[in-house]
Design an enzyme around this catalytic site. Structure first.
Site, PDB file in Angstrom:
ATOM      1  N   HIS A 129       0.867  -1.049  -0.009  1.00 56.00           N
ATOM      2  CA  HIS A 129      -0.051  -0.167   0.180  1.00 56.00           C
ATOM      3  C   HIS A 129       0.673   1.298  -0.058  1.00 56.00           C
ATOM      4  CE1 HIS A 129      -3.347   2.496   0.172  1.00 56.00           C
ATOM      5  NE2 HIS A 129      -3.953   1.989   1.335  1.00 56.00           N
ATOM      6  N   GLN A 132      -0.350   4.926   0.969  1.00 52.75           N
ATOM      7  CA  GLN A 132      -0.629   5.111   2.308  1.00 52.75           C
ATOM      8  C   GLN A 132       0.818   5.380   3.123  1.00 52.75           C
ATOM      9  OE1 GLN A 132      -3.667   4.958   4.364  1.00 52.75           O
ATOM     10  NE2 GLN A 132      -2.014   5.896   5.653  1.00 52.75           N
ATOM     11  N   ASP A 220      -2.899  -1.915  12.114  1.00 57.26           N
ATOM     12  CA  ASP A 220      -4.026  -1.987  11.163  1.00 57.26           C
ATOM     13  C   ASP A 220      -4.607  -3.386  11.528  1.00 57.26           C
ATOM     14  OD1 ASP A 220      -4.972  -1.846   8.658  1.00 57.26           O
ATOM     15  OD2 ASP A 220      -3.654  -3.017   7.500  1.00 57.26           O
ATOM     16  N   CYS A 260      -3.501   3.196   9.277  1.00 58.00           N
ATOM     17  CA  CYS A 260      -4.189   3.707   7.932  1.00 58.00           C
ATOM     18  C   CYS A 260      -5.701   3.806   8.089  1.00 58.00           C
ATOM     19  CB  CYS A 260      -3.677   2.518   7.059  1.00 58.00           C
ATOM     20  SG  CYS A 260      -4.320   0.983   7.427  1.00 58.00           S
ATOM     21  N   ARG A 287      -3.127  11.766   2.880  1.00 57.69           N
ATOM     22  CA  ARG A 287      -3.328  10.780   1.783  1.00 57.69           C
ATOM     23  C   ARG A 287      -3.692  11.781   0.288  1.00 57.69           C
ATOM     24  NH1 ARG A 287      -5.242   5.617   1.915  1.00 57.69           N
ATOM     25  NH2 ARG A 287      -4.688   5.760  -0.187  1.00 57.69           N
TER      26      ARG A 287
HETATM   27  N1  NVA Z   1      -4.532  -4.102   5.577  1.00 60.64           N
HETATM   28  C1  NVA Z   1      -5.762  -3.409   5.304  1.00 60.64           C
HETATM   29  C2  NVA Z   1      -5.700  -2.128   4.834  1.00 60.64           C
HETATM   30  C3  NVA Z   1      -6.734  -1.265   4.546  1.00 60.64           C
HETATM   31  C4  NVA Z   1      -6.161   0.350   4.134  1.00 60.64           C
HETATM   32  C5  NVA Z   1      -6.482  -4.339   4.126  1.00 60.64           C
HETATM   33  O1  NVA Z   1      -5.802  -4.463   2.972  1.00 60.64           O
HETATM   34  O2  NVA Z   1      -7.749  -4.416   4.161  1.00 60.64           O
HETATM   35  N1   CP Z   2      -6.269   3.593   4.391  1.00 59.42           N
HETATM   36  C1   CP Z   2      -7.121   3.294   3.147  1.00 59.42           C
HETATM   37  O1   CP Z   2      -6.366   3.140   2.256  1.00 59.42           O
HETATM   38  O2   CP Z   2      -8.439   3.714   3.366  1.00 59.42           O
HETATM   39  P1   CP Z   2      -9.644   3.264   2.229  1.00 59.42           P
HETATM   40  O3   CP Z   2      -9.647   1.700   2.487  1.00 59.42           O
HETATM   41  O4   CP Z   2     -10.819   3.756   2.682  1.00 59.42           O
HETATM   42  O5   CP Z   2      -9.373   3.711   0.945  1.00 59.42           O
END
Ligand code: NVA
Ligand code: CP
Length: 302
Positions: A129, A132, A220, A260, A287
């Site tokens: 990610h 982020q 997270d 995040c 972001r």
């Molecule tokens: N680890 C989480 C991050 C969400 C922004 C996911 O992948 O759902």
């Molecule tokens: N942190 C993040 O990526 O949030 P969303 O899943 O809401 O985009």
């Protein structure tokens, strides 16, 4: 830089350039200084998973930069009916100036970049990610002034966030400690990458030990998107891998807490810790600024 697929592809100076531009864009926005660096440009946004922050910040970011963003749902695209990524990439490259994609496999993002001819931005995969973590680094620098030797501790699942934080933080000169249970370690390629940083990187299953003297503590969700079916089982495995007042007591007095988002209060983080650390919402705001910087770097006319 031609794409943003994962932070491993970026040098330290490319990361710092993005962060510096992000600070500038944030300043310009705050002072109503027009910055239409992407006038006439279009970004396509493909979402195979849900999103609040990523979708809204990319969409408003493109608008603020003078361009437009198109939300492309796989339910409506022919991708959803089996059109290959290779053909999709070639066709979308004829209309758009860039694509942001949120999906499952990292390979899909890499394939879009391979077959298309426009910049591709990873808006989250199971592996990484990067957008982020650019916002996270921007926020850390805002609060702490510099990166050198700061210690970030990540508590929880060795997931996409852990993978990207390890790479991003080590690249800018921070130390990283990961506290996660056996069987839920970060990706092996990331652990291999971290080896080169010697004792600047540590991995343990002891949360308090990992939090000792931390400048930043990050967590997270225990079950990421796509793992909803494992949520009950994961609650048992990750019990104890929580950012709470007790674990935070081992960290520095002025510790920052980051997440995040979205957060599950009472699971990976307690409500009292969330409420005591409003920097989590500065992180969410950043972001927007960090991604605008990525968009300008990748899509503005040179
Ligand atoms: N680890 C989480 C991050 C969400 C922004 C996911 O992948 O759902
Ligand atoms: N942190 C993040 O990526 O949030 P969303 O899943 O809401 O985009």
């Amino acid at each position: 830089m031609k794409h943003l697929l994962k932070l491993m592809d970026l040098s330290e100076s490319e990361i710092l350039d993005i962060l510096n531009l992000a600070d500038q864009l944030k300043y310009e926005k705050k002072h109503n200084i027009e910055h239409k660096y992407l006038e006439g440009k279009s970004l396509g946004m493909i979402f195979q998973k849900s999103s609040t922050r990523t979708r809204v910040s990319f969409e408003t970011g493109m608008y603020q930069l003078g361009g437009q963003a198109l939300f492309l749902s796989p339910r409506d695209l022919q991708i959803g009916r089996g059109e290959p990524i290779e053909d999709t990439a070639k066709v979308l490259s004829r209309y758009l100036d860039g694509i942001m994609i949120r999906t499952f496999e990292q390979k899909e993002v890499e394939d879009l970049a391979k077959y298309g001819s426009i910049p591709i931005i990873n808006g989250l995969t199971d592996f990484a990610h990067p957008c982020q973590v650019l916002a996270d680094l921007m926020t850390i620098r805002e609060y702490k002034g510099e990166f050198d030797n700061l210690k970030l501790t990540f508590v929880g699942d060795g997931n996409n966030m852990a993978n990207s934080l390890i790479v991003g933080c080590l690249k800018v000169g921070m130390r990283v400690a990961i506290a996660c249970p056996q069987g839920h370690l970060p990706d092996s390629a990331v652990l291999e990458f971290a080896k080169a940083y010697g004792d600047k990187f540590t991995l343990t299953d002891d949360v308090k030990k990992a939090c000792a003297d931390a400048d930043v503590v990050y967590t997270d969700v225990w079950a990421s998107m796509g793992q909803e079916g494992e949520a009950q089982e994961r609650k048992k495995v990750f019990k104890g891998y929580q950012v709470n007042a007790d674990n935070l007591s081992a960290a520095k007095n002025d510790v920052m807490v980051l997440h995040c988002l979205p957060a599950h209060r009472g699971e990976e983080i307690t409500a009292d810790v969330m409420d005591a650390h409003p920097e989590i919402f500065d992180e969410a705001e950043n972001r927007l600024h960090a991604q605008k910087a990525v968009l300008v770097k990748l899509m503005a006319d040179k």
